[in-house]
Design an enzyme around this catalytic site. Structure first.
Site, mmCIF file in Angstrom:
data_model
loop_
_atom_site.group_PDB
_atom_site.id
_atom_site.type_symbol
_atom_site.label_atom_id
_atom_site.label_comp_id
_atom_site.label_asym_id
_atom_site.label_seq_id
_atom_site.Cartn_x
_atom_site.Cartn_y
_atom_site.Cartn_z
ATOM 1 N N PHE A 191 52.133 46.600 43.319
ATOM 2 C CA PHE A 191 52.119 45.432 42.706
ATOM 3 C C PHE A 191 52.771 45.340 41.272
ATOM 4 O O PHE A 191 53.826 44.943 41.102
ATOM 5 C CB PHE A 191 50.737 44.622 42.874
ATOM 6 C CG PHE A 191 50.654 43.070 42.114
ATOM 7 C CD1 PHE A 191 51.857 42.217 41.871
ATOM 8 C CD2 PHE A 191 49.660 43.099 41.218
ATOM 9 C CE1 PHE A 191 51.520 41.250 41.110
ATOM 10 C CE2 PHE A 191 49.303 41.827 40.607
ATOM 11 C CZ PHE A 191 50.336 40.952 40.387
ATOM 12 N N ASP A 244 40.031 45.119 32.816
ATOM 13 C CA ASP A 244 38.695 44.417 31.984
ATOM 14 C C ASP A 244 37.319 44.621 32.719
ATOM 15 O O ASP A 244 36.449 44.622 32.241
ATOM 16 C CB ASP A 244 38.944 43.129 31.937
ATOM 17 C CG ASP A 244 39.262 42.368 33.262
ATOM 18 O OD1 ASP A 244 39.057 42.821 34.287
ATOM 19 O OD2 ASP A 244 39.210 40.946 33.247
ATOM 20 N N GLU A 245 37.488 45.026 34.122
ATOM 21 C CA GLU A 245 36.464 45.365 34.962
ATOM 22 C C GLU A 245 35.390 46.461 34.366
ATOM 23 O O GLU A 245 34.146 46.441 34.658
ATOM 24 C CB GLU A 245 36.629 45.437 36.298
ATOM 25 C CG GLU A 245 37.412 44.372 36.774
ATOM 26 C CD GLU A 245 37.177 44.078 38.358
ATOM 27 O OE1 GLU A 245 36.421 45.086 39.123
ATOM 28 O OE2 GLU A 245 38.163 43.445 39.209
ATOM 29 N N TYR A 247 34.967 50.685 42.076
ATOM 30 C CA TYR A 247 36.135 50.592 41.370
ATOM 31 C C TYR A 247 36.127 50.685 40.120
ATOM 32 O O TYR A 247 36.717 51.490 39.533
ATOM 33 C CB TYR A 247 36.849 49.280 41.992
ATOM 34 C CG TYR A 247 38.094 48.958 41.254
ATOM 35 C CD1 TYR A 247 39.282 49.918 41.285
ATOM 36 C CD2 TYR A 247 38.147 47.880 40.309
ATOM 37 C CE1 TYR A 247 40.374 49.384 40.213
ATOM 38 C CE2 TYR A 247 39.197 47.518 39.549
ATOM 39 C CZ TYR A 247 40.425 48.299 39.552
ATOM 40 O OH TYR A 247 41.397 48.037 38.648
ATOM 41 N N ALA A 294 33.688 51.422 38.215
ATOM 42 C CA ALA A 294 33.153 52.766 37.796
ATOM 43 C C ALA A 294 34.158 53.868 37.747
ATOM 44 O O ALA A 294 34.139 54.511 36.718
ATOM 45 C CB ALA A 294 31.752 53.053 38.649
ATOM 46 N N LYS A 336 37.272 53.490 37.175
ATOM 47 C CA LYS A 336 38.449 53.269 36.110
ATOM 48 C C LYS A 336 37.748 53.711 34.966
ATOM 49 O O LYS A 336 38.264 54.002 33.904
ATOM 50 C CB LYS A 336 38.801 51.592 36.080
ATOM 51 C CG LYS A 336 39.635 51.472 37.440
ATOM 52 C CD LYS A 336 41.014 51.915 37.468
ATOM 53 C CE LYS A 336 42.050 51.549 36.565
ATOM 54 N NZ LYS A 336 43.419 52.112 36.465
ATOM 55 N N LYS A 342 44.472 40.493 48.019
ATOM 56 C CA LYS A 342 43.842 40.097 46.684
ATOM 57 C C LYS A 342 43.900 38.593 46.592
ATOM 58 O O LYS A 342 44.692 37.891 47.603
ATOM 59 C CB LYS A 342 44.460 40.340 45.522
ATOM 60 C CG LYS A 342 44.862 41.989 45.519
ATOM 61 C CD LYS A 342 43.484 42.580 44.872
ATOM 62 C CE LYS A 342 43.627 44.280 44.891
ATOM 63 N NZ LYS A 342 44.648 44.720 43.860
ATOM 64 N N LEU A 343 43.062 37.951 46.099
ATOM 65 C CA LEU A 343 42.767 36.281 46.279
ATOM 66 C C LEU A 343 44.094 35.634 46.481
ATOM 67 O O LEU A 343 44.116 34.805 47.431
ATOM 68 C CB LEU A 343 41.953 35.745 44.880
ATOM 69 C CG LEU A 343 41.621 34.341 45.126
ATOM 70 C CD1 LEU A 343 40.519 33.822 46.072
ATOM 71 C CD2 LEU A 343 40.848 33.951 43.947
ATOM 72 N N ARG A 378 30.568 38.880 47.683
ATOM 73 C CA ARG A 378 30.972 40.059 47.627
ATOM 74 C C ARG A 378 29.661 40.911 46.912
ATOM 75 O O ARG A 378 28.933 40.388 46.171
ATOM 76 C CB ARG A 378 31.978 40.392 46.570
ATOM 77 C CG ARG A 378 32.378 41.612 46.052
ATOM 78 C CD ARG A 378 33.394 41.751 45.155
ATOM 79 N NE ARG A 378 34.922 41.633 45.741
ATOM 80 C CZ ARG A 378 35.898 41.331 45.089
ATOM 81 N NH1 ARG A 378 35.865 41.491 43.553
ATOM 82 N NH2 ARG A 378 37.091 41.379 45.538
#
Ligand code: NAD
Ligand code: DAU
Length: 354
Positions: A12, A137-138, A161, A163, A165, A200-201, A291
């Site tokens: 993407f 940012d996660e 995910y 963790a 990154k 994705k959303l 989730r």
């Protein structure tokens, strides 16, 4: 001539980045290394297949010989690492590949860059080289109702995910702190725009509304994400690559926080109006099981990148979401192709018993 080794550009954001760079600069070469996982789609790059400034290499960022060979053959000025397993839900059902790609793959890129760029005897780096890690940012974890993530917020990832990154970010920092490697890390909020895979959303909701399928909202739908149009993210990465101070982290975001339910209702309203279809309405919304470990709120403080590099988002959400929906409606064949085959099994697995 500036040469970039950019990874993950059949996905993407990488797809948008390559298009952005080729439309902006003439004297560049982009070597695009992508493994073409389920999230990578060469069709995204069809319009530039004859452009000599873009060289596609099908391969894995974990492959030592391949990456060493690319470093020797192209001698890139910059490495920009977009390649990753990027979907939180998939990381919850299968974390191992996230460690392999996001952690081991990053370490391999760092190691091959060091082999090519570092003179261990002199303890010097070839001038003009830099490694840029596209992070998220996660890695900062979740916020309560107040405050924002800054570059000094401690890392506190929750999902497999994030963790992975965060772990990759630590390695990038370690290569800088230990060997003096010139690096930057960018941490961006949620992107939206064209070419996003419909797991994705936003693209999932666009596709489901169009097909009158239920719209699965996790939990109460009051989780908050900070949405940024993908081209604004790409412009920020270009700036950080060319002008970011080595060793620095840059947060990227545009203070555009929205609840998930707001996003879903906006898509319903837009799609119903654009398609003149009264069957697209809020009765399609289904609140489903939440989730696991769902982060409640993300919010970026972008003051540093604005002050240091003059970056700010150019696309307002109200315009970006319309552009995005229009793109998906104009590219129905793209959506049909990526949602055929494996996608059906994925969808069944993720949503059947929710
Ligand atoms: P994506 O899942 O759409 O694309 C990932 C790309 O990487 C695909 O083309 C895939 O084929 C490739 N890839 C995966 N494993 C690979 C491997 N081992 N070797 C080579 N290529 C491989 O992801 P995206 O949404 O475009 O995200 C790109 C990067 O930006 C990721 O690092 C992600 O963590 C980060 N990021 C994403 C967002 C977002 O909202 N999407 C926000 C902030 C940061
Ligand atoms: O914040 C940056 C991150 O944004 C990136 O690092 C990730 O690569 C990217 O995937 C994205 O992660 P999210 O988990 O925030 O994105 P996703 O689109 O999966 O979900 C957005 C929100 O919507 C999240 O709170 C979960 C919710 N959601 C998602 C899906 C797919 C639903 O309510 N229903 C759904 O069907």
């Amino acid at each position: 001539m500036i040469t970039y080794l950019v990874t993950g550009c059949a996905g993407f954001i990488g797809t948008t980045f390559v298009h952005f760079m080729l439309s902006r600069y003439t004297d560049i070469k982009i070597v695009n290394l992508d493994a073409l996982t389920y999230a990578g789609n060469l069709e995204n790059l069809k319009d530039i297949e004859d452009d000599e400034r873009h060289i596609f290499v099908h391969g894995n960022i974990c492959d030592k010989e391949l990456v060493a060979g690319l470093m020797a053959r192209y001698d890139p000025d910059f490495i920009i690492n977009f390649a990753a397993e990027s979907h939180v839900d998939r990381s919850i059902s299968g974390p191992e590949i996230f460690v392999t790609t996001n952690v081991m793959g990053t370490v391999n890129l760092l190691q091959q860059a060091k082999n090519a760029w570092y003179d261990a005897g002199q303890k010097t780096w070839k001038p003009g080289k830099k490694y840029v890690q596209v992070s998220t940012d996660e890695v900062y974890g979740a916020l309560g109702p107040e405050g924002f993530f800054t570059e000094t917020t401690p890392l506190d990832p929750h999902s497999p995910y994030s963790a992975s990154k965060a772990s990759a970010d630590h390695f990038v920092k370690a290569f800088h702190d230990t060997y003096g490697m010139p690096v930057n890390i960018t941490r961006c909020s949620n992107n939206y725009g064209m070419y996003q895979f419909p797991e994705k959303l936003i693209p999932l909701m666009i596709n489901n509304t169009k097909n009158h399928k239920p719209l699965p909202v996790y939990g109460d739908g009051m989780q908050i994400r900070d949405w940024l149009f993908v081209e604004d993210h790409c412009r920020a990465i270009d700036l950080v690559t060319s002008a970011g101070r080595p060793g620095e982290v840059y947060n990227i975001g545009g203070h555009n926080e929205r609840t998930n339910i707001f996003i879903v209702k906006t898509i319903i309203q837009q799609m119903s109006e654009k398609l003149h279809d009264p069957e697209i309405n809020e009765s399609l919304i289904r609140h489903v099981e939440d989730r696991l470990g769902h982060d409640r709120r993300y919010g970026i403080d972008p003051s540093k990148i604005r002050a240091d590099l003059g970056w700010y988002p150019e696309t307002a959400f109200e315009d970006g979401i319309v552009k995005t929906i229009d793109w998906y409606l104009a590219n129905e064949t793209w959506m049909e192709r990526v949602t055929s085959g494996e996608y059906q099994q994925y969808y069944e697995r993720m949503y059947k018993n929710r």
